[in-house]
Design an enzyme around this catalytic site. Structure first.
Site, PDB file in Angstrom:
ATOM      1  CE  LYS A   6     -62.093  61.947  -8.123  1.00  0.00           C
ATOM      2  NZ  LYS A   6     -62.802  62.841  -9.006  1.00  0.00           N
TER       3      LYS A   6
HETATM    4  C1  PLP Z   1     -63.229  63.276 -10.446  1.00  0.00           C
HETATM    5  C2  PLP Z   1     -62.479  64.331 -11.190  1.00  0.00           C
HETATM    6  C3  PLP Z   1     -63.097  65.497 -11.650  1.00  0.00           C
HETATM    7  C4  PLP Z   1     -64.587  65.696 -11.641  1.00  0.00           C
HETATM    8  O1  PLP Z   1     -65.141  65.683 -10.385  1.00  0.00           O
HETATM    9  P1  PLP Z   1     -66.736  65.639 -10.285  1.00  0.00           P
HETATM   10  O2  PLP Z   1     -66.972  66.023  -8.854  1.00  0.00           O
HETATM   11  O3  PLP Z   1     -67.148  64.235 -10.591  1.00  0.00           O
HETATM   12  O4  PLP Z   1     -67.273  66.630 -11.241  1.00  0.00           O
HETATM   13  C5  PLP Z   1     -62.316  66.484 -12.227  1.00  0.00           C
HETATM   14  N1  PLP Z   1     -60.993  66.324 -12.368  1.00  0.00           N
HETATM   15  C6  PLP Z   1     -60.361  65.207 -11.956  1.00  0.00           C
HETATM   16  C7  PLP Z   1     -58.887  65.114 -12.125  1.00  0.00           C
HETATM   17  C8  PLP Z   1     -61.090  64.169 -11.381  1.00  0.00           C
HETATM   18  O5  PLP Z   1     -60.464  63.036 -11.020  1.00  0.00           O
END
Ligand code: PLP
Length: 405
Positions: free
Chosen positions: A202
């Site tokens: 991310k």
């Molecule tokens: C990555 C992601 C999540 C989950 O994030 P985590 O930190 O891995 O739990 C939720 N929603 C979207 C749209 C994502 O891309």
């Protein structure tokens, strides 16, 4: 040349900060997590921030704190990752899947309106129609391009819905109602609770991690307590001088707290977040310029009145101008050493959600557009050579498999 889909960039100060935490004798939630929460809240202009071990945990606790009940209906985009909808099922509530806009892939308000009418009229599949009361909605700012926040709020207000924002892609990102108006940051009261992700790929990362941001002290306290076994909040600093040794369990909570090891990384990444966003934006600008004349693809539409986080750079293929389908297009990218991803196979095309009776015709735009969608590599430290390699590969595949006439 090989270009990965994503390459995390940790600098030496970040690594040193993690090592310092390891040497400090305090590994789990503690002073660095508190500092991370405070600085993150400041960065997004939010009032309260609670650090959690994932965005999924943030989404889950937000639904619990907002008192989501069994058989409640929650509007969720079909064009999203598993997490957005699964947390609704934890409570036995029922996601009402909503179609997307064909260009931004963001939730389509018109279809959200239609789905609520269909729910009221009993026109949705039987297992979905068991939903009793529309309670809330969980939109996603796909790729880091924010939805129309004013539209979102007025929609939620008109239908009496709470609003949890899946902001996993949208830090840092902003929206404004129009030229000259003031910018609103994602997390600056843009929803009842805004949920951010610090997963490895991310926009900023703590390896695994998340943050719930809210303007409500009451929601923040509930989320904080639920994140650590439902202990009363005065138990929070119980290993420190001012913490109470005699805590009280006030709810069946969870174990979702973030470690100081992770927060040490988060604090340093936070300091570089805008710099990294600008670097991704320059990749996006390069791609948009270098691919503008390629008629076999559609580029991301202009992000007017948005500060785009550029978590994703998604193109859409014009399949009628190509002799190959998307899957073959991806194989051709792979053969040229170019990483890629697809965001996403929509939820209603997965077996679990199909078991509720969802069919492609309920969500026609997502059903069609996902078959043409490709996410190209984008990350802050992408070199000029890597950018050129991505562009060259896309141009070459399009030229080679162009359909003529
Ligand atoms: C990555 C992601 C999540 C989950 O994030 P985590 O930190 O891995 O739990 C939720 N929603 C979207 C749209 C994502 O891309």
């Amino acid at each position: 040349m090989n270009v990965p889909f994503f390459r995390p960039e940790l600098d030496e100060t970040e690594i040193a900060e993690v090592v310092a935490t390891l040497r400090s004798g305090w590994l789990t939630t503690g002073p660095r997590t508190r500092a991370f929460e405070e600085e993150f809240a400041r960065a997004v202009g939010g009032r309260h921030a609670v650090a959690l071990n994932s965005c999924t945990a943030a989404l889950h606790l937000a639904t619990v704190a907002l008192d989501l009940r069994p058989a409640d209906a929650v509007l969720v985009p079909t064009m999203t990752f598993a997490a957005t909808a699964e947390v609704v099922r934890y409570a036995g509530a029922i996601p009402i899947l909503v179609d997307c806009e064909p260009d931004t892939l963001n939730l389509d308000f018109g279809d959200a309106e239609r789905k609520l009418e269909d729910l009221a009229a009993g026109r949705l599949p039987p297992a979905v129609s068991e939903a009793k009361r529309p309670a809330g909605m969980i939109p996603v700012h796909v790729g880091g391009r924010m939805l129309d926040v004013a539209g979102l709020r007025s929609f939620a207000e008109r239908h009496g819905l709470w609003l949890i924002e899946d902001a996993a892609h949208s830090f840092p990102a902003s929206w404004r109602p129009g030229p000259g108006a003031e910018w609103l940051r994602c997390g600056e009261d843009t929803a009842d609770v805004s949920c951010f992700s610090f997963y490895a790929n991310k926009t900023i990362t703590t390896g695994e991690g998340g943050m719930a941001v809210t303007g409500s002290e009451e929601l923040a306290e509930r989320i904080r307590s639920l994140s650590l076994h439902g202990l009363s909040n005065d138990a929070w600093g119980r290993y420190t001088a001012k913490g109470a040794w005699d805590y009280r369990i006030i709810a069946p909570g969870y174990k979702y707290n973030l470690t100081d090891i992770a927060s040490a990384l988060g604090l340093r990444q936070l300091a570089r977040a805008e710099e990294m966003r600008i670097a991704r934006e320059s990749v996006a600008t390069d791609f948009a310029e270098a691919l503008a004349d390629v008629e076999e693809i559609e580029l991301p539409p202009p992000a007017e009145d948005r500060v785009h986080s550029w978590h994703l750079f998604q193109i859409r293929l014009h399949l009628n101008r190509l002799k190959i389908d998307r899957d073959r297009f991806l194989e051709e990218l792979r053969a040229r050493g170019i990483g890629f991803s697809v965001h996403w196979r929509p939820l209603h095309l997965h077996p679990y959600w199909q078991s509720f009776g969802w069919r492609p015709e309920h969500l026609p735009v997502a059903s069609e557009v996902w078959r043409r969608t490709v996410s190209l590599p984008i990350f802050p430290a992408m070199t000029g050579e890597e950018r050129e390699a991505v562009v060259a590969a896309v141009r070459e595949v399009c030229r080679r498999f162009r359909r003529r006439g």
